[in-house]
Motif scaffolding. Structure first.
Motif, mmCIF file in Angstrom:
data_model
loop_
_atom_site.group_PDB
_atom_site.id
_atom_site.type_symbol
_atom_site.label_atom_id
_atom_site.label_comp_id
_atom_site.label_asym_id
_atom_site.label_seq_id
_atom_site.Cartn_x
_atom_site.Cartn_y
_atom_site.Cartn_z
ATOM 1 N N GLU A 319 31.860 38.639 42.682
ATOM 2 C CA GLU A 319 32.776 39.066 43.743
ATOM 3 C C GLU A 319 33.943 38.102 43.904
ATOM 4 O O GLU A 319 35.011 38.486 44.406
ATOM 5 N N THR A 320 33.762 36.845 43.502
ATOM 6 C CA THR A 320 34.813 35.829 43.655
ATOM 7 C C THR A 320 35.618 35.623 42.381
ATOM 8 O O THR A 320 36.516 34.786 42.357
ATOM 9 N N ARG A 321 35.283 36.349 41.315
ATOM 10 C CA ARG A 321 35.953 36.165 40.025
ATOM 11 C C ARG A 321 36.519 37.497 39.564
ATOM 12 O O ARG A 321 35.861 38.273 38.877
ATOM 13 N N HIS A 322 37.763 37.774 39.986
ATOM 14 C CA HIS A 322 38.348 39.063 39.636
ATOM 15 C C HIS A 322 39.775 38.956 39.112
ATOM 16 O O HIS A 322 40.240 39.837 38.404
ATOM 17 N N GLY A 345 30.660 32.906 27.115
ATOM 18 C CA GLY A 345 30.483 32.647 28.538
ATOM 19 C C GLY A 345 31.369 33.578 29.337
ATOM 20 O O GLY A 345 32.175 33.145 30.160
ATOM 21 N N CYS A 346 31.215 34.880 29.116
ATOM 22 C CA CYS A 346 32.161 35.871 29.630
ATOM 23 C C CYS A 346 32.007 36.146 31.118
ATOM 24 O O CYS A 346 32.868 36.782 31.725
ATOM 25 N N GLY A 347 30.893 35.681 31.752
ATOM 26 C CA GLY A 347 30.719 35.921 33.181
ATOM 27 C C GLY A 347 30.690 37.394 33.506
ATOM 28 O O GLY A 347 29.924 38.168 32.913
ATOM 29 N N ASN A 348 31.563 37.832 34.417
ATOM 30 C CA ASN A 348 31.615 39.249 34.785
ATOM 31 C C ASN A 348 32.611 40.043 33.947
ATOM 32 O O ASN A 348 32.901 41.208 34.252
ATOM 33 N N GLY A 349 33.164 39.412 32.903
ATOM 34 C CA GLY A 349 34.040 40.120 31.968
ATOM 35 C C GLY A 349 35.454 40.348 32.475
ATOM 36 O O GLY A 349 36.098 41.316 32.075
ATOM 37 N N LYS A 350 35.966 39.435 33.284
ATOM 38 C CA LYS A 350 37.284 39.685 33.888
ATOM 39 C C LYS A 350 38.429 39.632 32.879
ATOM 40 O O LYS A 350 39.531 40.098 33.178
#
Length: 570
Positions: A319-322, A345-350
């Motif tokens: 929610e904090t990485r967009h 290390g793509c995280g949420n794929g932003k």
């Protein structure tokens, strides 16, 4: 007086009387009394009581002048500092003061400096203010002046010291000058520091990492002795201003103009590592216990304070990485049609979908973050960045954004770089971001520091820009105990970083607070998780990448609190 002017005066009077009642509980009345309130004049405006008395004595006898304390100074104890601090008033007489001030040779000494906020000269060894340490490898030719020996003899007779110091720093402060809060590095000098104030009195501010603060009056010709907790666990500094609010001999407070103050600070250089019990502030302890972990300890640390944490906070983290970072976006969009890009290390794929002409694949150690990417239609898999399940020479580009700083020793960080280089084709490019230890660059604060309200409201080099936010003492105590126990089994211990502040250590645990609305169970409790970080010094990331022989450094830069490199496979 016109009607407009009358209304303006009435508004001002109403504002001042309201402020007086709010700050002190004093109420104004319509009937004349012997008490007179003077608005817009007092401690906060720098008005001295000595200035008021002559103006009013010509109208009659003045019984008293009461300077109403402002909230920040109302309950301060000006004569008692932190545990381990002692102020010896009138330690030298006026004659000795003059002798000491005249023994300073500002013009010919090799160690004299004009710093931004004061004039400095060193004897014995140079004290380096950029890291609060002593350069022990290069003794200075100028030794402590003989005129100071009377001070040491006196302190020995009083039982405060048993030997003479070997380092002296003299600072001269003009009115309006000061020094930021700091703790002298533990490994630099022993457990006692002396500070003699000559020429003028001053208020010294002490701060503890648990949020406590104290203001200590250092009268002219007094000797401050800091040892134990005051020396090791409390920062000390002087706020740059031209006046100080000080207690009056007969009670109450007044404003005193600062004069030219010269401080003599004496230290004993340390010959071995510090073994104090103030581990959170001790560079010797952290260097010995936590700077680099062995592989078994590093694996355990990453499992507990990286992998497990991201599984637990994945939804809130996403929610904090967009919003994509502009420089990363430019890199991704620079590749032509048909290129293959791997996000390690793509995280949420932003960063996926930013270039419609390339094929993108991502990986992350977190199953929950990978699942979020899959739900958004991205091609991802779960793996460890130390062992990418991809063929050699299979990608045109790689990005690794805020990943490598989670690896707990240098060999593992190097292995992560080698894996990125391995999957790149010849001439393939990689962009790597890691968190920087220094969160200020070219006199500009990073976006991370700007999220601290204290930092937003003040510019660099202002005193309140150095004030740490309040830290929950009980929480920090319990976390310290937890990590101390953890260190017994894994041979490491880590300091707990205070969010939105400058980093004090390279290997730290950074809190992540998971708010109730982000938790599956709606409870009032805010859960705190602790992520491991190795924050990088300048040049460290470049040196790490260039240890891989088939790598060419294309670009190195600093971006909002991160060190960044673009490398190319030869």
């Amino acid at each position: 007086m016109t009607g407009f002017a009358t209304r303006k005066v009435v508004r001002k009077v109403k504002k001042l009387t309201s402020m007086l009642h709010r700050e002190s509980g004093i109420e104004c009345c319509e009937e004349p009394t012997k008490y007179l309130f003077i608005g817009n004049a007092g401690l906060t405006t720098g008005l001295q009581r000595e200035c008021l008395v002559p103006h009013f004595t010509k109208y009659g006898i003045v019984d008293d002048v009461v300077m109403i304390p402002v909230p920040t100074v109302e309950n301060k104890d000006w004569h008692n500092g932190p545990p381990g601090s002692v102020v010896l008033e009138n330690f030298v007489n006026e004659t000795e003061e003059e002798i000491l001030l005249h023994c300073i040779d500002w013009g010919t000494s090799d160690s004299g400096q004009h710093l931004k906020h004061r004039r400095v000269i060193h004897y014995g060894y140079e004290f380096q203010y950029h890291n609060n340490n002593i350069n022990k490898d290069e003794p200075l030719k100028d030794k402590i002046p003989e005129e100071c020996s009377v001070l040491f003899d006196r302190l020995k007779q009083m039982g405060y010291i048993t030997s003479c110091p070997d380092q002296l720093t003299i600072n001269q402060y003009l009115p309006g000058q000061g020094i930021p809060p700091h703790i002298d590095t533990h490994s630099a000098c022993e457990g006692t520091i002396l500070s003699l104030s000559l020429g003028s009195s001053v208020i010294m501010e002490f701060k503890h990492r648990d949020g406590q603060s104290m203001s200590l009056l250092l009268p002219q010709r007094s000797m401050l002795i800091m040892s134990g907790e005051a020396r090791y666990a409390w920062s000390h500094g002087i706020t740059p201003r031209k006046t100080d609010i000080m207690p009056c001999p007969g009670g109450g407070l007044s404003v005193q103009n600062r004069g030219v103050r010269t401080s003599f600070t004496f230290r004993w250089t340390r010959k071995d590592k510090c073994i104090c019990s103030y581990h959170l502030e001790c560079d010797s302890y952290n260097e010995k216990e936590s700077s680099e972990q062995n592989d078994a300890g590093a694996t355990e640390l990453e499992k507990l304070h990286v992998h497990k944490v991201y599984e637990d906070i994945a939804e809130h983290f996403s929610e904090t990485r967009h919003k994509p970072w502009p420089n990363v976006l430019d890199f991704v969009q620079s590749f032509p049609k048909g290129s293959v890009l791997v996000d390690v290390g793509c995280g949420n794929g932003k960063y996926f979908g930013q270039n419609k002409d390339i094929y993108e694949i991502g990986c992350d150690s977190s199953w929950n973050l990978s699942s979020l990417c899959k739900d958004r239609g991205f091609q991802v898999f779960t793996c460890n960045c130390l062992a990418l399940p991809l063929r050699n020479d299979s990608a045109d580009a790689c990005i690794s954004i805020a990943v490598i700083h989670h690896l707990a020793n240098e060999n593992r960080r190097l292995k992560a770089v080698q894996e990125i280089v391995r999957v790149l084709r010849q001439e393939g490019m990689a962009l790597i971001y890691v968190w920087a230890k220094n969160q200020e660059y070219n006199n500009k604060k990073s976006s991370y520091l700007k999220q601290n309200w204290h930092n937003r409201k003040s510019k660099c080099n202002k005193t309140n820009a150095h004030e740490p936010p309040v830290v929950n003492a009980e929480e920090e105590k319990s976390q310290t105990e937890k990590y101390s126990k953890f260190s017994e089994s894994s041979s490491f211990s880590l300091p707990l970083h205070t969010n939105r502040t400058q980093f004090l250590h390279k290997d730290v645990l950074v809190p992540w607070k998971l708010k109730p609305q982000s938790q599956k169970l709606q409870t009032a409790e805010v859960r705190t998780f602790y992520r491991y970080y190795h924050v990088f010094e300048k040049q460290e990331l470049e040196d790490l990448c260039l240890r891989e022989k088939n790598v060419e450094l294309v670009k190195s830069f600093y971006d909002q609190g991160n060190w960044c490199v673009i490398i190319k496979k030869k």
